[in-house]
Scaffold this motif. Structure first.
Motif, PDB file in Angstrom:
ATOM      1  N   PHE A  38      -1.442  -8.525  -2.693  1.00  0.00           N
ATOM      2  CA  PHE A  38      -1.732  -7.101  -2.846  1.00  0.00           C
ATOM      3  C   PHE A  38      -0.550  -6.255  -2.373  1.00  0.00           C
ATOM      4  O   PHE A  38      -0.195  -5.251  -3.000  1.00  0.00           O
ATOM      5  CB  PHE A  38      -2.983  -6.723  -2.047  1.00  0.00           C
ATOM      6  N   ALA A  39       0.036  -6.654  -1.235  1.00  0.00           N
ATOM      7  CA  ALA A  39       1.152  -5.888  -0.677  1.00  0.00           C
ATOM      8  C   ALA A  39       2.344  -5.868  -1.631  1.00  0.00           C
ATOM      9  O   ALA A  39       3.059  -4.866  -1.743  1.00  0.00           O
ATOM     10  CB  ALA A  39       1.552  -6.476   0.672  1.00  0.00           C
ATOM     11  N   ILE A  40       2.563  -6.984  -2.347  1.00  0.00           N
ATOM     12  CA  ILE A  40       3.683  -7.060  -3.303  1.00  0.00           C
ATOM     13  C   ILE A  40       3.368  -6.260  -4.561  1.00  0.00           C
ATOM     14  O   ILE A  40       4.208  -5.523  -5.079  1.00  0.00           O
ATOM     15  CB  ILE A  40       3.979  -8.531  -3.652  1.00  0.00           C
ATOM     16  N   ARG A  41       2.152  -6.400  -5.051  1.00  0.00           N
ATOM     17  CA  ARG A  41       1.773  -5.745  -6.318  1.00  0.00           C
ATOM     18  C   ARG A  41       1.568  -4.239  -6.146  1.00  0.00           C
ATOM     19  O   ARG A  41       1.804  -3.462  -7.070  1.00  0.00           O
ATOM     20  CB  ARG A  41       0.507  -6.382  -6.866  1.00  0.00           C
ATOM     21  N   PRO A  46       2.987  -1.844  -3.649  1.00  0.00           N
ATOM     22  CA  PRO A  46       3.846  -1.495  -2.516  1.00  0.00           C
ATOM     23  C   PRO A  46       3.519  -0.125  -1.952  1.00  0.00           C
ATOM     24  O   PRO A  46       3.322   0.853  -2.698  1.00  0.00           O
ATOM     25  CB  PRO A  46       5.255  -1.517  -3.130  1.00  0.00           C
ATOM     26  N   GLY A  47       3.437  -0.057  -0.640  1.00  0.00           N
ATOM     27  CA  GLY A  47       3.179   1.204   0.039  1.00  0.00           C
ATOM     28  C   GLY A  47       1.733   1.654   0.057  1.00  0.00           C
ATOM     29  O   GLY A  47       1.412   2.686   0.636  1.00  0.00           O
ATOM     30  N   LYS A  48       0.844   0.882  -0.568  1.00  0.00           N
ATOM     31  CA  LYS A  48      -0.563   1.273  -0.636  1.00  0.00           C
ATOM     32  C   LYS A  48      -1.355   0.849   0.605  1.00  0.00           C
ATOM     33  O   LYS A  48      -2.269   1.563   1.040  1.00  0.00           O
ATOM     34  CB  LYS A  48      -1.224   0.686  -1.877  1.00  0.00           C
ATOM     35  N   LEU A  49      -1.039  -0.325   1.129  1.00  0.00           N
ATOM     36  CA  LEU A  49      -1.804  -0.837   2.267  1.00  0.00           C
ATOM     37  C   LEU A  49      -1.297  -0.216   3.565  1.00  0.00           C
ATOM     38  O   LEU A  49      -0.090  -0.002   3.731  1.00  0.00           O
ATOM     39  CB  LEU A  49      -1.678  -2.370   2.335  1.00  0.00           C
ATOM     40  N   PRO A  50      -2.209   0.064   4.506  1.00  0.00           N
ATOM     41  CA  PRO A  50      -1.783   0.646   5.791  1.00  0.00           C
ATOM     42  C   PRO A  50      -0.937  -0.354   6.575  1.00  0.00           C
ATOM     43  O   PRO A  50      -1.168  -1.571   6.505  1.00  0.00           O
ATOM     44  CB  PRO A  50      -3.109   0.936   6.498  1.00  0.00           C
ATOM     45  N   VAL A  51       0.042   0.150   7.301  1.00  0.00           N
ATOM     46  CA  VAL A  51       0.917  -0.720   8.092  1.00  0.00           C
ATOM     47  C   VAL A  51       0.415  -0.778   9.523  1.00  0.00           C
ATOM     48  O   VAL A  51      -0.301   0.074   9.986  1.00  0.00           O
ATOM     49  CB  VAL A  51       2.370  -0.199   8.056  1.00  0.00           C
TER      50      VAL A  51
END
Length: 442
Positions: free
Chosen positions: A432-435, A437-442
């Protein structure tokens, strides 16, 4: 290196040690020999284990009440320190309470000033909390109020009215409102939108309505029901209201939304979460296909469908669909039509790596929940209104999620429900993080 425990960890450890010590004391008091002796006395008196439990419950509660009274007055019964005290004991009054061991008649102590407020058996309380939880548990399993009354009377000898059962279940109204409006995470990698048909009385007749459940998979891989919405006719406006309410509760983005061709839903998703991928739920698509298949042909059709949803890419899936069309176009045209109608919202699924596909279409926990909710709703027949249907479904969800055991083997405490986990989630989260990018909280 020594580890320093947090305050919460220390409190939890102390609580566990106290529970262990308490269990040891109970085990010492209720040794097998002592229990056998008590049972023998109960049987000699013409009673049994149920009467023995009621007698023990009575003794424990009355002793606790006496301890509370001593704490309230500041001295024990018969203690000379109480001489000249402004308040003193003033006998007792009888009170019957319903417990899990059946009805128990207590002698509740009272004081002359009338200021004693028992905590273990509060004034005007006729049932102990465990009985209320039992009523809610039975109700959550689909039993009617009269069935619950008959069950408690048969098993525990507790005489209660259907109105009392209704009053107990009504307590969850505020809890449901709080649950339906609770804050949500900012991002859910996967949302599943499903529906359960319930029968509701409306304008003097019983109609079928869809109880829509939105189930979210959070960034830790836990599945949770985010809310319930009941509607007889869904469309773009209905779905826009549902998704907007989720966004207003904090759900700013969803990455993949799995649904089952519900009217107006893809358009509403595109408006609220423009970059979300709308994906036809593979499990639902297979289930829809089987509606058009004779029982004798189900294994053949299932085997023919598998190359479609396990295809390496869209081209391979189209070839598998063509093979299905060539074999079953005459005997099962409904199956072909179901896949053709859903093709545009199915093929995005084929762009995902295999590990991510398994997470998206393997919805055993969701299917299990839906099966149980359908079962209890069918058991109840029809509901007097939408709120009654939501109440039963909520209690069913609370029971299902509340019995989940987390990875450490401990029951999740009430009020801290996390739902069920997802196998292979860490690998899927990386995809998900690769597909996205920038969407998931860090």
């Amino acid at each position: 290196m020594d580890q320093v425990l947090s305050v919460e960890a220390e409190e939890h450890l102390v609580e566990e040690l106290e529970q262990v010590e308490g269990a040891r004391r109970v085990a010492a008091i209720l040794a097998p020999e002592a229990i056998d002796s008590l049972l023998a006395e109960a049987e000699k008196a013409g009673g049994g284990a149920q009467e023995l439990l009621a007698a023990i419950t009575k003794a424990v509660l009355e002793r606790a009440l006496q301890v509370e009274m001593a704490d309230h007055l500041g001295y024990e019964k018969g203690d000379p320190a109480g001489v000249g005290s402004p308040n003193s004991r003033n006998g007792s009054y009888p009170k019957t309470v319903v417990t899990a061991s059946g009805p128990v008649r207590l002698q509740v102590p009272r004081d002359r000033a009338g200021s004693f407020e028992p905590r273990i058996v509060p004034k005007r309380t006729k049932r102990l909390g465990q009985v209320d939880e039992m009523i809610l548990s039975l109700y959550a399993r689909g039993m009617s109020t009269r069935d619950i009354r008959d069950h408690l009377a048969e098993v525990y000898g507790a005489e209660i009215s259907p109105a009392l059962v209704s009053n107990v279940t009504e307590v969850v109204r505020e809890e449901i409102a709080e649950w339906q409006n609770r804050a949500l995470d900012a991002v859910y990698p996967i949302l599943y939108i499903d529906a359960i048909v319930v029968k509701v009385r409306e304008s003097g007749s019983v109609v079928n309505k869809a109880a829509h459940l939105v189930i979210g998979v959070d960034t830790d891989g836990y599945k949770q029901v985010l809310g319930i919405w009941i509607e007889q006719k869904e469309g773009s406006r209905f779905w826009l209201n549902v998704l907007t309410s989720l966004r207003n509760r904090g759900l700013k983005d969803a990455l993949v939304v799995c649904c089952d061709g519900l009217s107006g839903l893809p358009e509403a998703i595109g408006h609220v979460w423009p970059e979300a991928i709308v994906q036809t739920c593979v499990v639902h698509l297979i289930r829809t296909s089987m509606r058009y298949v004779a029982y004798a042909d189900r294994k053949k059709i299932a085997a023919a469908l598998r190359p479609i949803y396990t295809a390496a890419n869209a081209s391979a899936a189209e070839a598998a669909l063509e093979a299905l069309r060539g074999t079953f176009a005459r005997s099962a045209p409904g199956v072909i039509s179901a896949w053709e109608r859903s093709w545009e919202t199915f093929i995005p699924f084929l762009d995902f790596p295999l590990e991510l596909r398994r997470v998206i279409y393997t919805t055993n926990a969701i299917e299990s929940m839906n099966f149980q909710l359908r079962k209890i709703s069918k058991t109840r027949g029809h509901f007097p209104d939408d709120d009654a249907a939501i109440k039963l479904l909520y209690l069913g969800i609370r029971r299902i999620e509340g019995r989940h055991i987390d990875g450490e083997g401990r029951h999740v405490p009430a009020g801290q429900l996390r739902g069920t986990g997802t196998y292979g989630w860490k690998r899927a989260l990386n995809d998900f993080a690769i597909r996205f990018p920038g969407k998931l909280p860090v």
